[in-house]
Write a protein that holds these residues in place. Sequence first.
Motif, short mmCIF file in Angstrom:
data_model
loop_
_atom_site.label_atom_id
_atom_site.label_comp_id
_atom_site.label_asym_id
_atom_site.label_seq_id
_atom_site.Cartn_x
_atom_site.Cartn_y
_atom_site.Cartn_z
N UNK A 162 0.68 -1.14 0.04
CA UNK A 162 -0.10 0.18 0.06
C UNK A 162 0.89 1.32 -0.12
N UNK A 163 1.99 1.26 0.65
CA UNK A 163 2.92 2.35 0.84
C UNK A 163 3.49 2.59 -0.65
N UNK A 164 3.92 1.33 -1.10
CA UNK A 164 4.54 1.29 -2.59
C UNK A 164 3.55 2.04 -3.64
N UNK A 165 2.29 1.91 -3.44
CA UNK A 165 1.41 2.42 -4.54
C UNK A 165 1.10 3.72 -4.41
N UNK A 166 1.23 4.28 -3.11
CA UNK A 166 0.84 5.70 -2.59
C UNK A 166 1.68 6.44 -3.48
N UNK A 167 3.02 6.11 -3.82
CA UNK A 167 4.12 6.94 -4.43
C UNK A 167 3.94 7.10 -5.93
N UNK A 168 3.09 6.23 -6.25
CA UNK A 168 3.04 5.99 -7.95
C UNK A 168 2.09 7.21 -8.47
N UNK A 169 2.33 7.88 -9.75
CA UNK A 169 1.73 9.07 -10.24
C UNK A 169 0.30 8.37 -10.67
N UNK A 170 -0.78 9.19 -10.80
CA UNK A 170 -2.16 8.68 -11.49
C UNK A 170 -2.20 8.81 -12.51
N UNK A 171 -1.30 9.60 -13.42
CA UNK A 171 -1.04 9.37 -14.82
C UNK A 171 0.42 9.16 -15.33
N UNK A 172 0.64 8.64 -16.45
CA UNK A 172 1.71 8.53 -17.07
C UNK A 172 1.83 9.14 -18.50
N UNK A 173 2.93 9.43 -19.05
CA UNK A 173 3.12 9.81 -20.30
C UNK A 173 2.93 8.82 -21.20
N UNK A 174 2.42 9.13 -22.52
CA UNK A 174 2.20 8.22 -23.74
C UNK A 174 3.82 7.72 -23.96
N UNK A 175 4.84 8.51 -23.74
CA UNK A 175 6.22 8.09 -24.13
C UNK A 175 6.57 7.05 -23.13
N UNK A 176 6.23 7.27 -21.94
CA UNK A 176 6.80 6.30 -20.88
C UNK A 176 6.07 4.80 -21.00
N UNK A 177 4.59 5.08 -21.59
CA UNK A 177 3.82 3.94 -21.74
C UNK A 177 4.15 2.91 -22.80
N UNK A 178 4.91 3.62 -23.99
CA UNK A 178 5.47 2.97 -24.94
C UNK A 178 6.51 2.26 -24.75
N UNK A 179 7.55 3.23 -23.90
CA UNK A 179 8.68 2.61 -23.34
C UNK A 179 8.44 1.29 -22.51
N UNK A 180 7.50 1.12 -21.82
CA UNK A 180 7.19 -0.12 -21.23
C UNK A 180 6.62 -1.31 -22.20
N UNK A 181 5.89 -0.83 -23.08
CA UNK A 181 5.14 -1.89 -23.77
C UNK A 181 6.21 -2.77 -24.41
N UNK A 182 6.98 -1.73 -25.11
CA UNK A 182 8.10 -2.44 -25.92
C UNK A 182 9.10 -3.32 -25.14
N UNK A 183 9.24 -2.86 -23.95
CA UNK A 183 10.13 -3.78 -23.03
C UNK A 183 9.68 -4.95 -22.41
N UNK A 184 8.18 -5.09 -22.25
CA UNK A 184 7.69 -6.22 -21.80
C UNK A 184 7.69 -7.34 -22.91
N UNK A 185 7.48 -6.74 -24.47
CA UNK A 185 7.38 -7.83 -25.42
C UNK A 185 8.79 -8.27 -25.38
N UNK A 186 9.93 -7.52 -25.45
CA UNK A 186 11.14 -7.94 -25.73
C UNK A 186 11.47 -8.89 -24.61
N UNK A 187 11.15 -8.50 -23.28
CA UNK A 187 11.44 -9.47 -21.95
C UNK A 187 10.98 -10.73 -22.38
N UNK A 188 9.81 -10.80 -22.56
CA UNK A 188 9.11 -12.06 -22.91
C UNK A 188 9.80 -12.77 -24.04
N UNK A 189 10.15 -12.23 -25.04
CA UNK A 189 10.73 -12.92 -26.28
C UNK A 189 12.02 -13.36 -25.92
#
Length: 286
Positions: A162-189
């Motif tokens: 719960x403490x670790x969730x409190x520090x997270x932002x309520x919104x993230x940038x489109x750029x950061x979302x794309x950053x993570x999507x690509x890395x999830x796919x690459x990690x799995x592969x």
Amino acid sequence: MIEVIVPATSANLGPGFDCLGVAFNFYNKFYIEESKEFVDNDDNLVNLSAQKVFNKFGYKEKYLNIKIEGNIPQSRGLGSSATCIVAGIMGANKILGDILSQDEIIKIATEIEGHPDNVTPAIVGGLTAAIMNEDRVYYEKLILRKGIKFISLTPDFKLSTSDARKVLPKEVSYKDAIFNVGRVALTMGALANGNFEQLRISCEDKLHQPYRSRLIRNYDKIISKCKELNSLGVFLSGAGPTIMALIEEGNDHFLEEIENYLNTLEDFWKVRELNIDNLGTRVNIL
């Protein structure tokens, strides 16, 4: 008496926030039996999870004696709470005569936990990608290529989810979302195909680690040291504070050298070499 053995898990694997998780050969054991007399289990997560199953089917004889043999440290990012949820559900399911399917067990566990990243691999074992869509959990279990080791670095201080969730932002940038999507796919592969060098880049994250890392003393120093010792990837395990390093088999110096380094810090850090558990939760009648 029912024995439920549930593996530890590590969620996220860096970029896979709330959807990736892996189970390890490191367990909590639960011993559950019915009681005709009242047992004060109101704040026990195992009991609360079991009662959710009992209530679903209108089962009345539902006082439980619960004994926990806990090996997984609590509030350290290794899925301790997920083991309690899974144990309660699967213990109750056994009492009811295995009335629930595996998919139903995963759904109930996700409803209690709030996300499927820990509970899914705890139930089915291995590395899983899981999402909740409307009222159903969809997941895939990935077979990892051999040649990689998971090393957990666990401090003696806690960090609640719960403490670790409190520090997270309520919104993230489109750029950061794309950053993570690509890395999830690459990690799995990379994990599926054995291209482990890709993990040096693919385990990076911009959705949760930059915020949670501020709650963990010496986080940046430890990450840098792991990279210096030739780790393939390094990331927060779940919400932390455990840090997980991926190394190649044959990197024999890593464990000793990272342990020596951690001993120079003010907190005590426990180093564990973990193997993947591919079986998931076991339920036995004793």
